[in-house]
Design a protein around this motif. Structure first.
Motif, short mmCIF file in Angstrom:
data_model
loop_
_atom_site.label_atom_id
_atom_site.label_comp_id
_atom_site.label_asym_id
_atom_site.label_seq_id
_atom_site.Cartn_x
_atom_site.Cartn_y
_atom_site.Cartn_z
N SER A 45 34.01 43.14 50.09
CA SER A 45 35.02 43.33 51.12
C SER A 45 36.36 43.73 50.53
O SER A 45 37.19 44.32 51.19
CB SER A 45 35.18 42.04 51.95
OG SER A 45 35.70 41.01 51.13
N SER A 46 36.60 43.38 49.25
CA SER A 46 37.84 43.76 48.59
C SER A 46 37.93 45.26 48.37
O SER A 46 38.98 45.77 48.01
CB SER A 46 37.98 43.03 47.25
OG SER A 46 36.93 43.43 46.37
N ASP B 34 42.04 40.85 51.80
CA ASP B 34 40.70 41.24 52.20
C ASP B 34 40.48 42.74 52.01
O ASP B 34 39.35 43.23 52.13
CB ASP B 34 40.45 40.89 53.67
CG ASP B 34 40.24 39.40 53.88
OD1 ASP B 34 39.99 38.70 52.88
OD2 ASP B 34 40.34 38.94 55.03
N TYR B 35 41.58 43.45 51.74
CA TYR B 35 41.51 44.90 51.60
C TYR B 35 42.00 45.34 50.22
O TYR B 35 42.95 44.77 49.68
CB TYR B 35 42.36 45.58 52.68
CG TYR B 35 41.82 45.35 54.08
CD1 TYR B 35 40.83 46.17 54.61
CD2 TYR B 35 42.28 44.29 54.84
CE1 TYR B 35 40.32 45.94 55.87
CE2 TYR B 35 41.78 44.05 56.12
CZ TYR B 35 40.80 44.88 56.62
OH TYR B 35 40.28 44.65 57.88
#
Length: 346
Positions: A34-35, A123-124
């Motif tokens: 998800s990273s 999360d990004y």
């Protein structure tokens, strides 16, 4: 024989443990993956800018991007507005406001330091932040090739925080928060703080999407990069020169920066030609629900006295000519019917 059976059982258990451990690792992989996600992000403090966010979202979707769209919303945003944004494809993420530590500042800047929370969206892998008063007119996915921090210079050597590319980091965010009370802000808000935090930004190299991938693979990722005006075309500067300072055909993002003159206020199209671009997109998202929010937040009421005055003068003039002149009786009868109809039901 009995020992052999126990040995076999032990071997089976060992194998099962290995398989189970391997399975858990495989299952955990999507969490770490998800990273690698990337997203477009904007902020919404209240319902007043809902139409702006809806138009921004439509403009992003029209570029056929595959990235997610995230809107960070504070307590001032109604549940109804959140539902509208979710239906538009936004990921609605509630946040708490960061109080502005500056005593000398415009009243409307009370919660603007909340923008710093985009630096904590871990999360990004990368986020492209856009103010709610911007629109995207051409695909800008190449901005995700930017380094750790990218923004556009405005007004000589100062960066504008309306369009930014950020590589989120909890360590970076915590460092920023620890310094909000000590670093000077020339605006009394987030933009002034970021200009002080990213000292020397005016000397950063200009972002070039054609060479960024090569640079990232062969050299350290630059701490700061400057974006071309194409990615943050200022309507205020357009108004001064009556034209864009760059090739209009290459524009990527238009930023409606003129204080209270926002494109969702219909009368601004009479003053600023670039508002037409925004209002074309607006027609595809404007509905009764958005109009209801727009009216409740007072975008209509400032003009109400003027509208009443105009209608009153209109009524007086027609009544005068109908009562004291030889104005066509058909026209007068039509006007009286209009007044009766809307006087009773309007």
């Amino acid at each position: 024989m009995k020992l052999s059976s126990i040995s076999k059982l032990g071997l089976v258990l060992i194998v099962l443990l290995i398989v189970n451990k391997y399975y858990v690792v495989i299952e955990a992989a999507p969490v770490t993956a998800s990273s690698n996600k990337e997203a477009y992000v904007t902020l919404l403090y209240g319902d007043e800018f809902v139409l702006g966010v809806r138009v921004l979202g439509k403009s992003i979707r029209d570029t056929k991007t595959s990235r997610e769209m995230v809107v960070l919303v504070s307590d001032g945003v109604s549940a109804y507005a959140k539902k509208l944004l979710q239906a538009d494809g936004w990921i609605v993420t509630p946040i708490s406001l960061l109080q502005n530590p500056n005593q000398v500042r415009p009243t409307r800047f009370w919660g603007v330091y909340t923008k710093l929370k985009i630096f904590n969206m871990t999360d990004y892998k990368k986020v492209v932040y856009l103010d709610a008063d911007t629109i995207v007119v051409k695909n800008i996915d190449d901005l995700f090739k930017c380094g750790k921090f990218c923004a556009n210079l405005k007004h000589s050597e100062r960066l504008n925080s309306g369009v930014m590319v950020v590589e989120p980091s909890a360590e970076l965010f915590n460092d920023m928060v620890s310094k909000v009370t000590t670093l000077y802000s020339y605006t009394g808000g987030d933009q002034g703080f970021l200009n002080t935090y990213y000292a020397g930004f005016e000397s950063a190299r200009v972002f070039n999407p054609e060479i960024s991938a090569e640079v990232v693979n062969s050299k350290p990722v630059p701490e700061m990069e400057r974006l071309s005006t194409l990615y943050n075309a200022d309507v205020g500067l357009y108004m001064l020169a009556n034209k864009w300072m760059v090739d209009e055909k290459e524009l990527r993002v238009i930023h409606y920066t003129l204080g209270p003159l926002k494109p969702w206020d219909w009368w601004t199209s009479w003053l600023l030609k670039p508002v037409d671009v925004w209002q074309v997109i607006e027609t595809s998202v404007l509905d009764a629900a958005t109009i209801g929010i727009w009216l409740r937040n007072g975008r209509f009421w400032p003009l109400l006295p003027l509208q009443c005055l105009v209608f009153g003068m209109y009524s007086f003039v027609f009544k005068y000519f109908c009562d004291y002149s030889s104005l066509s009786p058909y026209l007068c009868d039509g006007f009286r019917g209009y007044s009766l109809k809307y006087g009773q039901h309007g």
